[in-house]
Design a protein around this motif. Structure first.
Motif, short mmCIF file in Angstrom:
data_model
loop_
_atom_site.label_atom_id
_atom_site.label_comp_id
_atom_site.label_asym_id
_atom_site.label_seq_id
_atom_site.Cartn_x
_atom_site.Cartn_y
_atom_site.Cartn_z
N ARG A 1 -27.82 -50.38 -3.71
CA ARG A 1 -27.21 -49.18 -4.28
C ARG A 1 -27.63 -48.99 -5.73
O ARG A 1 -28.01 -47.91 -6.14
N GLY A 2 -27.57 -50.06 -6.53
CA GLY A 2 -28.08 -50.04 -7.90
C GLY A 2 -27.49 -48.94 -8.76
O GLY A 2 -26.43 -48.38 -8.51
N SER A 3 -28.24 -48.61 -9.82
CA SER A 3 -27.75 -47.68 -10.83
C SER A 3 -27.71 -46.25 -10.33
O SER A 3 -26.89 -45.46 -10.80
N VAL A 4 -28.60 -45.88 -9.41
CA VAL A 4 -28.67 -44.48 -8.98
C VAL A 4 -27.35 -44.04 -8.36
O VAL A 4 -26.80 -42.98 -8.69
N PHE A 5 -26.82 -44.85 -7.45
CA PHE A 5 -25.57 -44.47 -6.80
C PHE A 5 -24.41 -44.47 -7.79
O PHE A 5 -23.54 -43.60 -7.75
N GLU A 6 -24.40 -45.44 -8.69
CA GLU A 6 -23.34 -45.49 -9.69
C GLU A 6 -23.41 -44.29 -10.62
O GLU A 6 -22.38 -43.73 -11.02
N ASP A 7 -24.62 -43.86 -10.99
CA ASP A 7 -24.77 -42.68 -11.83
C ASP A 7 -24.34 -41.42 -11.09
O ASP A 7 -23.76 -40.50 -11.69
N ALA A 8 -24.60 -41.38 -9.79
CA ALA A 8 -24.15 -40.24 -8.98
C ALA A 8 -22.62 -40.18 -8.97
O ALA A 8 -22.02 -39.11 -9.07
N LYS A 9 -21.98 -41.34 -8.85
CA LYS A 9 -20.52 -41.40 -8.90
C LYS A 9 -20.00 -40.91 -10.25
O LYS A 9 -18.97 -40.22 -10.33
N ASP A 10 -20.72 -41.27 -11.32
CA ASP A 10 -20.31 -40.82 -12.65
C ASP A 10 -20.39 -39.30 -12.78
O ASP A 10 -19.56 -38.68 -13.45
N LEU A 11 -21.39 -38.70 -12.14
CA LEU A 11 -21.51 -37.24 -12.15
C LEU A 11 -20.30 -36.60 -11.48
O LEU A 11 -19.76 -35.60 -11.98
N VAL A 12 -19.91 -37.17 -10.35
CA VAL A 12 -18.75 -36.63 -9.65
C VAL A 12 -17.50 -36.76 -10.51
O VAL A 12 -16.70 -35.82 -10.66
N ALA A 13 -17.31 -37.95 -11.09
CA ALA A 13 -16.13 -38.18 -11.93
C ALA A 13 -16.11 -37.28 -13.15
O ALA A 13 -15.04 -36.81 -13.59
N LEU A 14 -17.28 -37.01 -13.73
CA LEU A 14 -17.37 -36.13 -14.89
C LEU A 14 -16.83 -34.73 -14.55
O LEU A 14 -16.18 -34.08 -15.37
N ASN A 15 -17.08 -34.31 -13.33
CA ASN A 15 -16.69 -32.96 -12.93
C ASN A 15 -15.25 -32.86 -12.46
O ASN A 15 -14.52 -31.95 -12.87
N VAL A 16 -14.84 -33.76 -11.60
CA VAL A 16 -13.55 -33.59 -10.94
C VAL A 16 -12.52 -34.64 -11.29
O VAL A 16 -11.34 -34.49 -11.01
N GLY A 17 -12.95 -35.73 -11.94
CA GLY A 17 -12.04 -36.80 -12.32
C GLY A 17 -12.14 -38.00 -11.39
O GLY A 17 -12.89 -38.00 -10.42
N GLU A 18 -11.37 -39.02 -11.70
CA GLU A 18 -11.40 -40.27 -10.94
C GLU A 18 -10.53 -40.17 -9.70
O GLU A 18 -10.63 -40.96 -8.81
#
Length: 280
Positions: free
Chosen positions: A263-280
């Motif tokens: 999964r590495g950093s790419v999936f974690e960065d994708a999760k951060d994008l989602v959180a940035l928009n809609v929250g945790e």
């Protein structure tokens, strides 16, 4: 007592375990009370897509009136951020559509897991019929709340909240709300579990694995990952999504295609994008 067999599912389970700049799309949102213990998620009207976040770099500007942003990552990884209105439909149906599209990038993994799932019940029945009671050493331990029975390579262990059954190369473990099936002979492990309304499902067979999680409550908090040790014709080894949104939507979905199985950093960065928009 066949200690090595009882360790199979435990080992398998262990193995499976930025700021916006001036060129980013602005966000417009409101809070919604969804009575979710994890906290309220935002109702998003347009996506916030920073030029960079972690290892990801945005390609161009947002499209489809601010509902889609595309990013590239290491080794040509692709991440797309989507704002999906449910319009009375279910989040599950919307996510199934993403899953179907992403699965086409790893056809070998899909075929392998489907074949393993279809053959699982029949194989278990055949193994039960073909595996007579073993002769040899026997062990029996009984006490209040404890029941251990072993004969040859077969064993049954019952403890409070824990149930293990092992037959030759195969083992079945129940721990609280989790059920784990493993087979040495077929190189497979299946994990199903639910605790506090949160669900996890892992299916692995030989080179392929599928991992699915979802949180309890009315809001959408879900992830899905499909991996394959064998690269597809385009070189993909991992596809998946991270999705969140309030009850009734809209939901924000980040899809991932990567040439790294980890999964590495790419999936974690994708999760951060989602959180940035809609929250945790």
């Amino acid at each position: 007592m066949p200690t090595r067999r009882l360790l199979i599912p435990v080992i398998c389970l262990a193995a499976l375990t930025a700021a916006c700049d001036g060129d980013s799309v602005r966000i417009s949102s409101t809070r919604t009370e969804d009575n979710d213990a994890k906290g309220a998620l935002k109702v998003v009207e347009t996506l916030q897509c920073p030029r960079t976040i972690g290892s990801l770099t945005r390609k161009g500007s947002a499209s489809a009136e601010g509902t889609v942003c595309t990013y590239t990552g290491p080794r040509g990884a692709e991440v797309s951020l989507h704002l999906v209105k449910l319009d009375g439909g279910s989040a599950a149906d919307a996510l199934k559509a993403f899953e179907d599209r992403l699965s086409t990038s790893l056809p070998q993994a899909v075929a392998q897991l489907r074949a393993a799932s279809a053959e699982g019940a029949a194989a278990a029945a055949d193994a039960e019929a073909a595996h007579p009671p073993a002769s040899g050493d026997r062990a029996s331990v009984s006490a209040p709340g404890v029941d251990i029975q072993a004969e040859g390579d077969d064993a049954t262990v019952r403890l409070p909240g824990l149930h293990i059954e092992s037959k030759g190369d195969e083992a079945s473990v129940r721990i609280g709300g989790f059920h784990i099936d493993a087979s040495d002979g077929e190189g497979s492990v299946n994990i199903e579990g639910s605790e506090g309304g949160d669900n996890v499902s892992v299916q692995a067979n030989q080179d392929a694995a599928e991992i699915r999680t979802s949180a309890g409550g009315g809001a959408t908090r879900a992830s899905w990952i499909l991996t394959d040790n064998r690269p597809s014709e385009a070189g993909w080894r991992l596809v998946g999504y991270e999705a969140r949104g309030p009850a009734g939507g809209p939901i924000v979905v980040a899809t991932v295609r990567s040439r790294d199985r980890d999964r590495g950093s790419v999936f974690e960065d994708a999760k951060d994008l989602v959180a940035l928009n809609v929250g945790e």
